[in-house]
Design a protein around this motif. Sequence first.
Motif, mmCIF file in Angstrom:
data_model
loop_
_atom_site.group_PDB
_atom_site.id
_atom_site.type_symbol
_atom_site.label_atom_id
_atom_site.label_comp_id
_atom_site.label_asym_id
_atom_site.label_seq_id
_atom_site.Cartn_x
_atom_site.Cartn_y
_atom_site.Cartn_z
ATOM 1 N N UNK B 436 1.157 -1.434 -0.014
ATOM 2 C CA UNK B 436 0.007 0.185 0.296
ATOM 3 C C UNK B 436 1.190 1.404 -0.046
ATOM 4 N N UNK B 437 0.580 2.947 -0.908
ATOM 5 C CA UNK B 437 1.604 3.891 -0.642
ATOM 6 C C UNK B 437 1.032 4.566 0.376
ATOM 7 N N UNK B 438 1.992 4.751 0.455
ATOM 8 C CA UNK B 438 2.301 6.089 2.127
ATOM 9 C C UNK B 438 0.821 7.105 2.374
ATOM 10 N N UNK B 439 0.513 7.143 2.593
ATOM 11 C CA UNK B 439 -1.182 8.120 3.083
ATOM 12 C C UNK B 439 -0.293 9.150 2.390
ATOM 13 N N UNK B 440 -0.269 9.335 0.784
ATOM 14 C CA UNK B 440 0.171 11.310 0.440
ATOM 15 C C UNK B 440 -1.261 11.581 -0.164
ATOM 16 N N UNK B 441 -2.034 10.341 -0.785
ATOM 17 C CA UNK B 441 -3.073 11.240 -2.243
ATOM 18 C C UNK B 441 -4.037 11.902 -1.540
ATOM 19 N N UNK B 442 -4.065 12.737 -2.614
ATOM 20 C CA UNK B 442 -5.674 13.647 -2.127
ATOM 21 C C UNK B 442 -5.924 13.597 -4.333
ATOM 22 N N UNK B 443 -7.209 13.442 -4.287
ATOM 23 C CA UNK B 443 -7.817 13.214 -5.643
ATOM 24 C C UNK B 443 -8.471 14.637 -6.035
ATOM 25 N N UNK B 444 -7.970 15.146 -7.172
ATOM 26 C CA UNK B 444 -9.344 16.397 -7.441
ATOM 27 C C UNK B 444 -10.124 16.371 -8.361
ATOM 28 N N UNK B 445 -10.991 16.274 -8.506
ATOM 29 C CA UNK B 445 -12.043 16.212 -9.543
ATOM 30 C C UNK B 445 -13.148 17.542 -9.659
ATOM 31 N N UNK B 446 -13.309 17.841 -10.415
ATOM 32 C CA UNK B 446 -14.074 19.017 -10.522
ATOM 33 C C UNK B 446 -14.246 19.752 -9.541
ATOM 34 N N UNK B 448 -12.517 19.247 -6.834
ATOM 35 C CA UNK B 448 -13.599 18.499 -5.185
ATOM 36 C C UNK B 448 -12.448 17.962 -4.663
ATOM 37 N N UNK B 449 -12.035 17.851 -3.536
ATOM 38 C CA UNK B 449 -10.465 17.056 -3.663
ATOM 39 C C UNK B 449 -10.450 16.695 -2.364
ATOM 40 N N UNK B 450 -10.730 14.943 -2.660
ATOM 41 C CA UNK B 450 -10.861 14.056 -1.281
ATOM 42 C C UNK B 450 -9.976 12.961 -1.291
ATOM 43 N N UNK B 451 -9.379 12.691 0.017
ATOM 44 C CA UNK B 451 -8.741 11.851 0.114
ATOM 45 C C UNK B 451 -8.319 10.155 -0.212
ATOM 46 N N UNK B 452 -6.971 9.817 -1.329
ATOM 47 C CA UNK B 452 -7.213 8.727 -1.432
ATOM 48 C C UNK B 452 -5.946 7.866 -1.586
ATOM 49 N N UNK B 453 -6.153 6.283 -1.833
ATOM 50 C CA UNK B 453 -5.356 6.130 -1.969
ATOM 51 C C UNK B 453 -5.278 4.560 -3.100
ATOM 52 N N UNK B 454 -4.169 3.649 -2.965
ATOM 53 C CA UNK B 454 -3.866 3.231 -4.365
ATOM 54 C C UNK B 454 -2.365 2.095 -3.534
ATOM 55 N N UNK B 455 -2.291 0.451 -4.244
ATOM 56 C CA UNK B 455 -1.613 0.188 -3.422
ATOM 57 C C UNK B 455 -1.129 -1.085 -4.977
ATOM 58 N N UNK B 456 0.024 -1.316 -5.111
ATOM 59 C CA UNK B 456 0.270 -2.395 -5.870
ATOM 60 C C UNK B 456 1.392 -2.566 -5.630
ATOM 61 N N UNK B 457 2.050 -4.205 -6.599
ATOM 62 C CA UNK B 457 3.202 -4.767 -6.354
ATOM 63 C C UNK B 457 3.916 -3.619 -7.923
ATOM 64 N N UNK B 458 5.134 -4.630 -7.576
ATOM 65 C CA UNK B 458 6.244 -4.304 -8.527
ATOM 66 C C UNK B 458 5.067 -4.536 -10.057
ATOM 67 N N UNK B 459 5.059 -3.512 -10.621
ATOM 68 C CA UNK B 459 4.867 -4.222 -12.489
ATOM 69 C C UNK B 459 6.090 -3.531 -12.943
ATOM 70 N N UNK B 460 5.576 -4.620 -13.985
ATOM 71 C CA UNK B 460 6.395 -4.309 -15.994
ATOM 72 C C UNK B 460 5.194 -4.040 -16.177
#
Lengths: 447, 478
Positions: B436-446, B448-460
Amino acid sequence: MSGKMNMAKALLRAARRAGAEEADLMISGGSELGITVRMGELDVLEEADAGVVVLRVFKERRMASISATNLGGLDPELFAEEAVALSAFGEPDEFNRLPEAELYATEFPELDLVDETTLPTTEQGVEMARSAEAAALDADRRIDNSQGGLFSRNSGEGIYLTSNGFEKVRNYTHFMLTTVPVARDSADGLVTAYWTEGRRHSADLPEPAEVGRRAAERLLRMLDSRPAPTGEFPVIFEGVSTASRLLRILFGAAAGPAIRRRQSYLIDRLGDRVASDLFTMVDDPHRLRGYGSRSSDGEGLPCQRREVVTRGILNFTPTDVENARRLDIPVTGHGNLGGGVSASNLYLEPGELTPEEIIASVKRGLLITKTLGNGNLNNNTGHWSQACEGLWIEDGEIAYPVSKVTFAGSMDDILGGIDAVGSDLDFNRGSACSPTLRVRSLTLAGS
Amino acid sequence: MNKEFARYDLDDALISRLLAKALGRGGDYADLFLENQVIRTLRWEEGGVKSAGTSLNQGVGIRVLAGDKTGYAYACELDERTLLRAAETASHIAVNGGGVGVAALQGGTLPQHYPIERPAEEVDLNSKVVYLRRIQEAADTADPGVSKVLASFMEYTRKITVANSEGALYRDTQPMTRLGCQVILERDGKREAGSAADGGRVGLEFYDRVTPESLAQESVRMAQVQLEAIDAPAGNMPVILGPGLSGVLLHEAVGHGLEADFIRKRTSKFTDRLGEAVASDLCTIVDDPTIPNDRGAINIDDEGTPVRKTTLIERGVLRSYMHDRISAAQLGVEPTGNGRRDSFRSHPLPRMTCTCLLPGESSVEEIIGSVKKGLYARIVGSGAVDITCGDFTFNINEAYLIEDGKITAPVKGATLVGNGPEVMGRVTMVGEDFTISPAIWTCGKRGQKVPVNHGQPHVKVSEITVGGSSTGRSADER
């Protein structure tokens, strides 16, 4: 005096009683109307009156600020006590104080920022949004969908008061009309573009059909885009869309906070060349009905038209009072309330070539019409990598649209490489406006 | 501290009256959103706390749905007269008269996705000042070339009440904290920055594990790497994305396009593609608001729909969009609990929570070893997407060349650009190291800003455009 002014004065008195040696206060508020029409039907209607109060206190050279949205329910004593209690957690710092009283502006030019009419009505706003959208949808059969026509009306009032005697009420209105059509290209892919117009006075807005026409024109020219070649090519930043970004980046890097935090590629560059000699950048706070116009800056200091860059030479450090004191440089009237710096109406002096003549001067290169996201800008080195799209130029003519392109280079190379400036300065593009610019060479990545 | 200087909460009877007023001219549905958010911040600069701040963000939003139309009004004052006027304003969207009534409000219980031991709001600010001082000291110790340290601590408590004309009534208290650090490192006339931050819906116990020292050291390390970086390559090449942060790929390449407001308006590239392959079969992607203490976690969405984990893409095949109430009703499915808003000033939109690519089977060594010439992106930054055509971009802030299966020289910051489904189709390896990513993400849409997050393994990703400045080719003649 309005109820808000009485409230503001009561809060300042409360701050002094709670132990603050100095304080300043902003009460801002206003009404908003937002209309979205989609495919001819009213989709969203939003209306509100709202405000916020921000109180900043200084005690023993410590600073704290407190804000709240519920002006009516506020207890001035508790609010001020909370602010003063918070200040105890700050570090004493000799720079934590208000501007000296003699620095404040005493004359305030009339800038005509308020539309006194109550037009357009909600119904007329709906009609304008509908007409703008319809004009885009009617422009071409490939345009068969829309993200809407949008109209907004904002009016507001800001009261700014300081404990050492500054007092100013600022009023404004602002109207915007936008439409965002969607088209289908020959491979059945969806493409969108938009056009927006904003004005201080509603009567200055162009005809809605004109907004729709320009949105459609920008959309249709982007259909069936291809990748761009990878390599070094001349690049044109379109005046109405992407060129103003260069002005904003340069202004931010030249400003007091960036210099003092040592987060700027322009440290120790005052009086040096930062752009080509075709580049003269002006900040003019006193434009009548201007988007960024102000009769004094956010801290209450006087401001005036000044060339930030003259024929490529950086003239001064735009700054607020605190950073001026820390850097031991003159104040310039660019402070924001509560800290930081902002330009007013930033623009580049236009040149003599039309955008068409600039395009015709390029054998093989890219006209950048849109940037995607903010890109990767390194404040310390000025290195900038940015995703974009635009129109590919072959033998001086637009050949085809390109997308999924990046450009990369340093701000010094980009601004230093400007070898043509257009005549197409449009002051209605927001608080930073630029004519079309040609840059000698930039690295593009595409196919 | 913590004096209540503002009124909070409305009694149920008043909420019912407001909903009834909102439906007074007709309409199919009305809801009310009451928010009371107290934000506290400490900003550290020039070796001390530059300023302390408190913000109270309080108000009520009232929405009426009439057919496909939305009427919305909000107010900051909580007196009955002001609120009735807001309800009246929102009601104007309806013109048919009559309409539905308001069901009796019934409180619902919620799951608890943010269990906390030491709530930040109950701990004296002095202990947070100590975090900032520890950051300064650790940064100074890590490298004598550190010339500036900026640090900040932010905490908020967001209390919300969501009620609707169908009788739902939920109250939730959403905490958030964030500790961040930025350093400037100067050496031999060169200057670079590094930064790190973390937090989430966590209490102060979190910072026993992710310490101020670790954030400071990471910031200094990043700046040190940048001082050594060479020009990034320009052009198309294989890119390996490190775990965690680079989940921004999911957010931009597919996440936004699966938010169903764009689907119901048919303006997303992913419209009408349920059941079709939209990514390589190595990709299973979920939106999960239930991860304990995550920055994107919620107990209830901002329009009163219970939340759940939603499988968006299963082995490359599109299974579900993310819905709010409006899109779910129009498309004839159940809402997924993704109706979110940045505050009472805005009506809800379908938004992501924590978007994750589930782990695959490749080891990190295998993935890196498979690339002869390409780029390894270790730390990535913000991105953007054009939802209609699907083109997206995001920044790579710390990256290295891969040569003959080995990570070699660090390169300068650059940006990546590609098209969502195309790039997801080129995911040719997925690691087993889900993070899981460190908790730094804020998503902006129209706006409006909301706190979000995401996670993933190594990807090629077998091929994507890298926006560096090194092409090895000479300039064309103009």
